[in-house]
Scaffold this motif. Structure first.
Motif, short mmCIF file in Angstrom:
data_model
loop_
_atom_site.label_atom_id
_atom_site.label_comp_id
_atom_site.label_asym_id
_atom_site.label_seq_id
_atom_site.Cartn_x
_atom_site.Cartn_y
_atom_site.Cartn_z
N VAL A 7 0.85 -1.18 0.00
CA VAL A 7 0.00 0.00 0.00
C VAL A 7 0.89 1.23 0.00
O VAL A 7 1.73 1.38 0.87
CB VAL A 7 -0.93 0.01 1.24
CG1 VAL A 7 -1.77 1.26 1.28
CG2 VAL A 7 -1.80 -1.24 1.25
N MET A 103 -7.35 -3.71 -4.80
CA MET A 103 -6.89 -2.80 -3.75
C MET A 103 -6.30 -1.53 -4.34
O MET A 103 -6.50 -0.43 -3.81
CB MET A 103 -5.90 -3.52 -2.83
CG MET A 103 -6.59 -4.51 -1.92
SD MET A 103 -5.51 -5.22 -0.67
CE MET A 103 -4.82 -6.58 -1.58
N ALA A 106 -9.11 0.75 -5.12
CA ALA A 106 -9.64 1.38 -3.90
C ALA A 106 -8.75 2.54 -3.47
O ALA A 106 -9.25 3.61 -3.10
CB ALA A 106 -9.76 0.35 -2.78
N ILE A 107 -7.45 2.35 -3.54
CA ILE A 107 -6.53 3.41 -3.15
C ILE A 107 -6.62 4.59 -4.11
O ILE A 107 -6.63 5.75 -3.70
CB ILE A 107 -5.09 2.85 -3.04
CG1 ILE A 107 -5.02 1.88 -1.86
CG2 ILE A 107 -4.06 3.97 -2.90
CD1 ILE A 107 -3.79 1.02 -1.84
N SER A 111 -12.49 4.19 -2.74
CA SER A 111 -13.16 2.94 -2.41
C SER A 111 -13.42 2.17 -3.71
O SER A 111 -13.34 2.72 -4.80
CB SER A 111 -14.48 3.19 -1.67
OG SER A 111 -15.41 3.83 -2.52
N LEU A 132 -13.99 -2.15 -0.42
CA LEU A 132 -12.70 -1.73 0.11
C LEU A 132 -12.70 -0.21 0.19
O LEU A 132 -13.06 0.46 -0.79
CB LEU A 132 -11.56 -2.17 -0.81
CG LEU A 132 -11.42 -3.65 -1.10
CD1 LEU A 132 -10.28 -3.88 -2.08
CD2 LEU A 132 -11.20 -4.43 0.18
N THR A 133 -12.31 0.32 1.33
CA THR A 133 -12.22 1.77 1.50
C THR A 133 -10.83 2.10 2.01
O THR A 133 -10.39 1.58 3.04
CB THR A 133 -13.28 2.27 2.50
OG1 THR A 133 -14.57 1.85 2.05
CG2 THR A 133 -13.24 3.78 2.63
N ALA A 134 -10.13 2.96 1.27
CA ALA A 134 -8.79 3.39 1.66
C ALA A 134 -8.92 4.52 2.68
O ALA A 134 -9.66 5.49 2.45
CB ALA A 134 -8.02 3.86 0.43
N ILE A 143 -6.74 -0.24 4.83
CA ILE A 143 -7.89 -0.60 4.01
C ILE A 143 -8.97 -1.19 4.90
O ILE A 143 -8.77 -2.24 5.53
CB ILE A 143 -7.50 -1.57 2.88
CG1 ILE A 143 -6.47 -0.91 1.97
CG2 ILE A 143 -8.74 -2.00 2.09
CD1 ILE A 143 -5.97 -1.78 0.84
N HIS A 144 -10.09 -0.48 4.98
CA HIS A 144 -11.27 -0.94 5.70
C HIS A 144 -12.03 -1.83 4.73
O HIS A 144 -12.37 -1.43 3.62
CB HIS A 144 -12.11 0.28 6.10
CG HIS A 144 -13.38 -0.06 6.79
ND1 HIS A 144 -14.57 -0.23 6.11
CD2 HIS A 144 -13.65 -0.26 8.10
CE1 HIS A 144 -15.53 -0.51 6.97
NE2 HIS A 144 -15.00 -0.53 8.18
N THR A 145 -12.25 -3.08 5.12
CA THR A 145 -12.80 -4.10 4.23
C THR A 145 -14.13 -4.60 4.77
O THR A 145 -14.23 -4.96 5.95
CB THR A 145 -11.81 -5.27 4.13
OG1 THR A 145 -10.53 -4.76 3.76
CG2 THR A 145 -12.27 -6.31 3.14
#
Length: 159
Positions: A7, A103, A106-107, A111, A132-134, A143-145
């Motif tokens: 990341v 991912m 998302a980044i 998201s 996925l939320t960065a 990353i909130h998954t």
């Protein structure tokens, strides 16, 4: 997700634009109250929620443990993310490669929502919707998954 990725430490502009929403507490709420409220929301969610930091699961809720049929949260958190997806999902591409792509999206955009296949501790493979939320935090991005089991939805679609 099911695999790890590197990341970037510099979040994208989209992610930076939303950082203030996380840092600004609701009016009149003390930080301890806010932290307790957010922890309770995390724990009570019927959807699986995981936090990925430095290519590692660092937290999850009980719904994650139940969905994946692990004996405990500690056992699940010691599992390498790549063990939670079949090596080759139905799309035929390596899970590791596809997960890295998801991912990265998302980044780049803050998201990303998509469908995926996960593997339970007993080997059962099932479909999930993934969000996925960065989240920028302390100079890096976590990353909130969120995973939602969509087995029933898929079964009904196929009838």
């Amino acid at each position: 997700m099911g695999v790890t990725t590197t990341v970037p430490t510099a979040p994208t502009q989209d992610v930076r634009d939303h950082a203030g929403e996380i840092e600004n507490p609701p009016a009149g709420m003390r930080p301890a109250q806010r932290n307790g409220m957010y922890r309770e929301l995390f724990e009570r969610s019927a959807d699986a929620i995981l936090i990925i930091e430095d290519e590692t699961f660092v937290d999850c809720n009980q719904a994650t443990v139940d969905m994946l049929r692990y004996g405990s949260r500690e056992e699940l958190l010691q599992t390498h993310p790549s063990q939670l997806s079949p090596e080759y999902p139905p799309a035929g591409r390596l899970s590791f490669e596809k997960a890295n792509e998801m991912m990265a999206q998302a980044i780049a955009h803050g998201s990303h929502r998509f469908e995926w296949h996960h593997k339970r501790a007993d080997g059962d493979v099932f479909p999930v919707e993934v969000l996925l939320t960065a989240v920028p935090r302390d100079g890096c991005v976590i990353i909130h998954t969120v995973w939602r089991d969509i087995s029933e939805r898929k079964r009904l679609q196929n009838e």
